[in-house]
Design an enzyme around this catalytic site. Structure first.
Site, PDB file in Angstrom:
ATOM      1  N   GLY A 201       0.788  -1.230   0.000  1.00 45.92           N
ATOM      2  CA  GLY A 201       0.000   0.000   0.000  1.00 45.92           C
ATOM      3  C   GLY A 201       0.819   1.279   0.000  1.00 45.92           C
ATOM      4  N   THR A 238      -5.998 -10.346  14.076  1.00 43.53           N
ATOM      5  CA  THR A 238      -7.117  -9.421  13.941  1.00 43.53           C
ATOM      6  C   THR A 238      -6.834  -8.441  12.806  1.00 43.53           C
ATOM      7  OG1 THR A 238      -7.491  -9.654  16.294  1.00 43.53           O
ATOM      8  CG2 THR A 238      -8.549  -7.778  15.213  1.00 43.53           C
ATOM      9  N   CYS A 326      16.344   0.523   1.185  1.00 44.11           N
ATOM     10  CA  CYS A 326      16.381  -0.591   2.128  1.00 44.11           C
ATOM     11  C   CYS A 326      17.809  -0.951   2.499  1.00 44.11           C
ATOM     12  CB  CYS A 326      15.689  -1.807   1.537  1.00 44.11           C
ATOM     13  SG  CYS A 326      14.101  -1.396   0.825  1.00 44.11           S
TER      14      CYS A 326
END
Ligand SMILES: *Cc1c(COP(=O)(O)O)cnc(C)c1O
Length: 383
Positions: A201, A238, A326
């Site tokens: 995202g 969850t 990264c």
């Protein structure tokens, strides 16, 4: 610095205002656990399913084939390890490329320690794989081929449809890390013939820590997180409703504006590349001139250190990247630049500028002027 020019959109993107607004109700009002059975919980379940359906449609997939994850790294880890573990009786050979993101490469290293054998495909000097090398690498015991859709450092687009055709003809599973491509360019899992696809995202103006793995129906893959029955029992925990809703909103806006953004960014990218190649001496473009992400420009400026250049750019309010974000913080030269044939010193002289649709021509003119001055002064300093 009153204003920054953010040219590091391959590292992360600024979440859209609409994305943050769409997330807020699920952090404040509708905080219930989606598995509970009262109103505010059911509202969560409903919006998660709507998000799943929407994301599936953007790829030509079915909603049951979309599994939400906490980002691109998780999706890549799951694809590699999940397929390896579920198919270990069939074989223990996996094929990938030398230019993958570390989420794929280090998952492969992990699997090597477990006894799997990995083939790392070469790329040409523009960063594209060789299809004949891929075909020759496939063996009886090959269970998975993982090839990225677009490279995060040099922006090169890989021939994944052609690669997947070769792989599927031999009845081997195909995964693509599409983190840099999803939301930026059209993608269709059936056209591409891919079995698994990772996306994230925060690379298309959604929230960090959101992502998904597409898994074609019938693909043998192990669950990634054991626990409750969330995500069809494959990825327990969850649900992060706010992140899921934010990512779906970002996808909606990304796909609605895609054609416009692709045109505008390609135009601006070409302008930037042309000016830098014409106006700065001893500079080279890394990656492919044509098979390239609209937003990506990557250069080597002979005789300088990318890290020093970044500091000068930062002082002028320009955010960019040397090599991959990264790997920043460690001084390892980029494995991608090494794979396209650059020696360590040349790789260290690289700069990545990645655009979005908000970058203007005026911003680019400023960036070029600052670059000209900075490169010249660094070269003078090093004599
Ligand atoms: C950013 C990136 C990832 C990792 O995604 P996260 O959501 O940051 O974990 C994986 N692959 C590629 C090609 C990327 O650019």
């Amino acid at each position: 610095m009153d204003q920054i020019i953010y040219m590091d959109n391959a590292a992360t993107t600024k979440p859209r205002k609409e994305v943050v607004e769409a997330m807020m109700p699920y952090l404040e009002e509708y905080y219930a656990n989606p598995s509970s059975i009262y109103g505010i919980a059911m509202e969560n379940q409903k919006v998660i399913q709507e998000s799943r359906k929407f994301i599936a449609e953007t790829l030509g997939a079915e909603p049951e084939e979309i599994y939400f994850t906490a980002g691109g790294s998780e999706a890549d880890n799951w694809a590699l390890k999940g397929v390896a573990h579920a198919n270990r009786e069939k074989g223990r050979h996996i094929i990938t490329t030398k230019i993958e993101h570390h989420a794929v490469l280090n998952s492969c290293r992990y699997l090597e320690e477990e006894g799997y054998e990995i083939t790392y495909l070469n790329v040409d000097e523009k960063g594209r794989i060789f299809l004949n090398e891929l075909e020759e690498a496939i063996r009886e015991d090959t269970i998975l081929v993982s090839i990225m859709a677009a490279n995060n450092e040099i922006g090169t687009l890989e021939p994944i449809r052609e690669a997947a055709s070769i792989v599927k003809a031999k009845e081997v599973l195909f995964h693509t890390d599409a983190v840099q491509m999803y939301g930026q360019m059209p993608l269709d899992v059936n056209y591409l013939k891919t079995d698994l696809l990772s996306a994230s995202g925060h690379k298309f103006r959604g929230p960090r820590g959101s992502g998904f793995l597409y898994v074609r129906k019938g693909t043998k893959i192990s669950p990634f997180i054991n626990g409750g029955g969330q995500e069809h029992g494959m990825r327990a925990g969850t649900e992060n409703t706010a992140a899921i809703v934010g990512m779906a909103k970002a996808a909606e806006l990304a796909f609605r504006t895609m054609n416009y953004r692709m045109r505008k960014e390609t135009y601006h990218r070409n302008y930037l590349i042309r000016r830098i190649l014409n106006e700065i001496p001893w500079v080279k473009l890394n990656g492919h001139p044509y098979y390239r992400l609209p937003s990506n420009a990557n250069f080597c400026f002979e005789g300088i250190e990318g890290e020093s250049l970044l500091i000068l750019l930062d002082m002028k309010g320009i955010c960019a990247s040397a090599g991959s974000a990264c790997t920043t913080g460690n001084t390892e030269p980029s494995h991608v630049l090494n794979a396209i044939g650059l020696d360590d010193k040349t790789a260290d002289a690289s700069l990545r500028l990645t655009l979005n649709e908000d970058i203007t021509r005026k911003d680019l003119d400023y960036v070029v002027e600052v670059l000209k001055e900075s490169v010249q002064s660094l070269r003078e300093m090093s004599g």
